[in-house]
Motif scaffolding. Structure first.
Motif, mmCIF file in Angstrom:
data_model
loop_
_atom_site.group_PDB
_atom_site.id
_atom_site.type_symbol
_atom_site.label_atom_id
_atom_site.label_comp_id
_atom_site.label_asym_id
_atom_site.label_seq_id
_atom_site.Cartn_x
_atom_site.Cartn_y
_atom_site.Cartn_z
ATOM 1 N N ASN A 276 0.859 -1.171 0.000
ATOM 2 C CA ASN A 276 0.000 0.000 0.000
ATOM 3 C C ASN A 276 0.903 1.231 0.000
ATOM 4 N N SER A 277 0.803 2.007 -1.045
ATOM 5 C CA SER A 277 1.692 3.148 -1.220
ATOM 6 C C SER A 277 0.880 4.432 -1.294
ATOM 7 N N TYR A 278 1.427 5.476 -0.674
ATOM 8 C CA TYR A 278 0.753 6.767 -0.603
ATOM 9 C C TYR A 278 1.738 7.848 -1.056
ATOM 10 N N GLY A 279 1.293 8.733 -1.902
ATOM 11 C CA GLY A 279 2.186 9.761 -2.409
ATOM 12 C C GLY A 279 1.488 11.082 -2.652
ATOM 13 N N VAL A 280 2.267 12.142 -2.614
ATOM 14 C CA VAL A 280 1.803 13.494 -2.937
ATOM 15 C C VAL A 280 2.813 14.102 -3.898
ATOM 16 N N SER A 281 2.334 14.713 -4.950
ATOM 17 C CA SER A 281 3.198 15.409 -5.896
ATOM 18 C C SER A 281 2.613 16.784 -6.172
ATOM 19 N N ALA A 282 3.485 17.741 -6.450
ATOM 20 C CA ALA A 282 3.016 19.106 -6.687
ATOM 21 C C ALA A 282 3.973 19.817 -7.629
ATOM 22 N N GLY B 293 7.974 18.724 -6.881
ATOM 23 C CA GLY B 293 8.501 17.752 -5.933
ATOM 24 C C GLY B 293 7.493 16.676 -5.612
ATOM 25 N N PHE B 294 7.938 15.664 -4.866
ATOM 26 C CA PHE B 294 7.063 14.549 -4.490
ATOM 27 C C PHE B 294 7.598 13.885 -3.234
ATOM 28 N N ILE B 295 6.725 13.139 -2.595
ATOM 29 C CA ILE B 295 7.086 12.304 -1.456
ATOM 30 C C ILE B 295 6.189 11.074 -1.495
ATOM 31 N N SER B 296 6.745 9.924 -1.171
ATOM 32 C CA SER B 296 5.954 8.691 -1.194
ATOM 33 C C SER B 296 6.352 7.790 -0.030
ATOM 34 N N TYR B 297 5.338 7.085 0.495
ATOM 35 C CA TYR B 297 5.527 6.125 1.589
ATOM 36 C C TYR B 297 4.959 4.785 1.141
ATOM 37 N N HIS B 298 5.693 3.719 1.400
ATOM 38 C CA HIS B 298 5.326 2.392 0.923
ATOM 39 C C HIS B 298 5.329 1.404 2.096
ATOM 40 N N ASP B 299 4.189 0.787 2.303
ATOM 41 C CA ASP B 299 4.027 -0.186 3.381
ATOM 42 C C ASP B 299 3.844 -1.570 2.746
ATOM 43 N N VAL B 300 4.834 -2.438 2.905
ATOM 44 C CA VAL B 300 4.824 -3.761 2.297
ATOM 45 C C VAL B 300 4.526 -4.803 3.373
ATOM 46 N N THR B 301 3.522 -5.631 3.109
ATOM 47 C CA THR B 301 3.134 -6.704 4.034
ATOM 48 C C THR B 301 3.390 -8.046 3.368
ATOM 49 N N GLY B 302 4.348 -8.783 3.892
ATOM 50 C CA GLY B 302 4.639 -10.107 3.363
ATOM 51 C C GLY B 302 3.752 -11.159 4.000
ATOM 52 N N PHE B 303 3.470 -12.239 3.285
ATOM 53 C CA PHE B 303 2.587 -13.279 3.792
ATOM 54 C C PHE B 303 3.346 -14.341 4.583
ATOM 55 N N GLY B 304 4.612 -14.077 4.870
ATOM 56 C CA GLY B 304 5.410 -14.979 5.702
ATOM 57 C C GLY B 304 5.967 -14.224 6.891
#
Length: 589
Positions: A465-471, A483-494
């Motif tokens: 699930n990734s969230y970003g803002v660009s302007a 510019g931009f900024i992004s945050y990425h939340d990775v959930t593994g199934f193990g």
């Protein structure tokens, strides 16, 4: 018979006069319309106009905006044609006039007054509208021209039949004969030129490639090298190339089908740590290395179709689709859709959030808002791209394989500021990388960021699930900030497969710096990175600094020298900084 022929010759100036008159009106309208179209194109190309909350300040022709500009121009022409065609529909009929003074909108100072006076009062060839107007500045349709010419020819036939005594004088006949003899050589030459033009036109029409398709091409040549510690010793100066040939087909004038062929031999540099071991990273990847076949083999790397359905812009990708194909990235002058006229690196081109997934799928952009107040017209964009859409195997295909679904709200504030909020949900099978640009299951493809931010679980699937803002902000015609900024939340199934990644960047561009069409760009930020991952070493932020100067040699050739500075490669400050120097030459045609 000879008498009838002479009268026909004498009256031929009437036909010629009407033809010249109506053609002049048609040409004037056409020039006006063409001038408006050119102005619209120049505005779209050189000035940042907020459209679907994206500031289009491109100095070249990116693959999406180029098509959107063409659509706007076509729509404008169609609106004008419909307007002129419908004008006068409320009038029941045209009324015959006997004097030019009966036209309320025709003045003796008008440039065509004498021609109108002759056609009306001497030959009776001109009719006006029931409200006593002639509307001489109005555009003329081909149907109206045909109707007017037919009416005038009918009038000529009547005059010939009646054989009015004072219609033709001996003086007129003598003048006509003298002019015919005097200009006989010129008429013969003109006839020969017309015949030659007709022959060449027929040949072109018979041998043209397509009536619906045009070719747009780009060729990149680049000399590049990397310096710094063991990395510099492990690499040599290289000369690389990439060529793209895009067949753009339109079936309705509003849609466009892209069939792009690509070939290249560009390879990324291998970075080495202080122990002489390879660094697991994609930092410093350059745009010309995207889509390279490695040996200049030709492939179809992009097949996509854009079509408007009502107010909605719809996008379909058969292969090679990426999110920046259909969504605003808000990074003018740096973004060139991995082409050869923007930033050097994939990181400075666009936010890493648009590098998650790709392949085949569809998207749509829905405009909303009237744009009549503080907020201009805005839009909502949603899209879905599957990396293994063509594979019918288990846990693959369009719906069960790797995919990335995007949603983005685009807002324009005034005419100089645009902002977008982006969300991307992705599913990733075991193996592979997060920023793979649609590489698919267990792909080794990565186009931006460190190994810590890219590497997914090799044993289990993952979701992200990734969230970003660009302007983008344009305070003046000579300055653009984005510019931009992004945050990425990775959930593994193990077990121990979860991690978080960050990325951000800021760019300043000076368009027309030193010469119209040139761009000086400076970009700085952090390529995607992740901390405290089991099995990975390094918890330093990998900063990326980049500067380039695109010098426009001509409309079709540009030269771009630039430097990329990478600190703490592989998120490890113990590794020597790396410096990449590039001299890129881009040909567009």
């Amino acid at each position: 018979m000879s008498h009838l022929l002479w009268k026909t010759l004498v009256l031929s100036p009437v036909v010629l006069g009407v033809t010249v008159l109506v053609c002049a009106r048609a040409m004037a309208a056409e020039v006006a319309s063409y001038s408006k179209d050119i102005k619209a194109k120049v505005t779209q190309t050189e000035a940042p106009i907020a459209s679907t909350a994206s500031i289009f300040i491109q100095t070249e022709q990116p693959k999406v905006n180029q098509q959107l500009v063409a659509q706007k121009t076509d729509n404008k022409v169609l609106e004008e044609v419909n307007h002129y065609s419908s004008e006068g529909k409320n009038q029941n009929s045209l009324s015959q006039v006997t004097s030019v003074s009966q036209f309320s909108d025709v003045q003796p100072t008008d440039w065509a007054f004498q021609a109108l006076q002759s056609l009306v009062e001497r030959y009776g060839c001109i009719a006006g509208y029931p409200n006593s107007t002639y509307r001489g500045n109005r555009a003329l349709t081909r149907y109206e021209f045909a109707a007017g010419l037919n009416a005038c020819l009918n009038r000529v036939n009547e005059l010939i039949a009646t054989a009015t005594g004072d219609l033709v004088s001996k003086q007129d006949l003598a003048t006509l004969q003298r002019l015919q003899e005097e200009f006989s050589a010129e008429l013969t030459t003109l006839r020969g030129r017309v015949d030659t033009v007709e022959a060449r036109t027929a040949e072109l029409e018979a041998n043209q490639f397509s009536t619906t398709t045009k070719l747009v091409g780009e060729a990149i040549f680049a000399v590049t090298d990397i310096f710094g510690g063991n990395t510099g010793d492990a690499n040599n100066t290289v000369f690389q190339d990439r060529v793209r040939l895009d067949l753009q087909t339109s079936f309705t004038g509003k849609d466009i089908l892209h069939t792009r062929l690509a070939a290249g031999n560009a390879l990324a540099f291998n970075q080495v740590d202080n122990a002489g071991l390879p660094i697991d990273t994609a930092e410093g990847t350059q745009t010309l290395q995207i889509g390279s076949t490695g040996n200049n083999g030709v492939i179809i790397d992009w097949l996509a179709y854009y079509v408007p359905i009502g107010p909605v812009q719809v996008y379909f990708a058969g292969t090679g689709g990426i999110h920046s194909d259909y969504v605003a990235t808000n990074n003018p002058y740096f973004e060139d859709y991995d082409g050869g006229n923007g930033a050097l690196s994939t990181f400075a081109t666009e936010s890493a959030i648009y590098r998650i997934g790709g392949g085949a799928g569809a998207a749509l952009t829905l405009p909303f808002g009237s744009g009549g107040s503080f907020f201009k017209a805005s839009s909502l964009t949603i899209g879905y791209l599957a990396s293994n859409a063509n594979n019918p195997g288990p846990n693959l295909g369009l719906l069960e394989g790797n995919y990335a679904a995007l949603g983005q709200l685009n807002f324009s504030v005034g005419d100089r500021f645009a902002i977008a909020a982006t969300y991307v949900h992705g599913y990733h099978g075991a193996g592979g990388n997060l920023f793979d640009l649609g590489g698919g299951l267990a792909s080794t493809s990565r186009v931006v960021g460190t190994g810590q931010a890219n590497t997914l679980s090799a044993l289990n699937a993952s979701s992200s699930n990734s969230y970003g803002v660009s302007a983008a902000f344009r305070p003046s015609d000579k300055l653009s900030i984005s510019g931009f900024i992004s945050y990425h939340d990775v959930t593994g199934f193990g077990a121990n497969d979860d991690y978080e990644a960050w990325s951000y960047g800021l760019g300043v561009a000076l368009p027309d710096f030193g010469k119209k069409g040139n761009v000086l760009g400076i970009f700085a930020g952090a390529e995607p990175y992740a901390f405290n991952r089991p099995g990975f070493a390094g918890n330093d932020i990998p900063y990326h600094f980049e500067g380039f100067y695109k010098y426009r040699v001509s409309d079709n050739v540009s030269i771009t020298p630039g430097v990329i500075w990478l600190t703490s490669p592989g998120q490890n400050s113990d590794n020597d900084d790396a410096f990449i120097g590039t001299l890129r030459t881009t040909f567009t045609f």
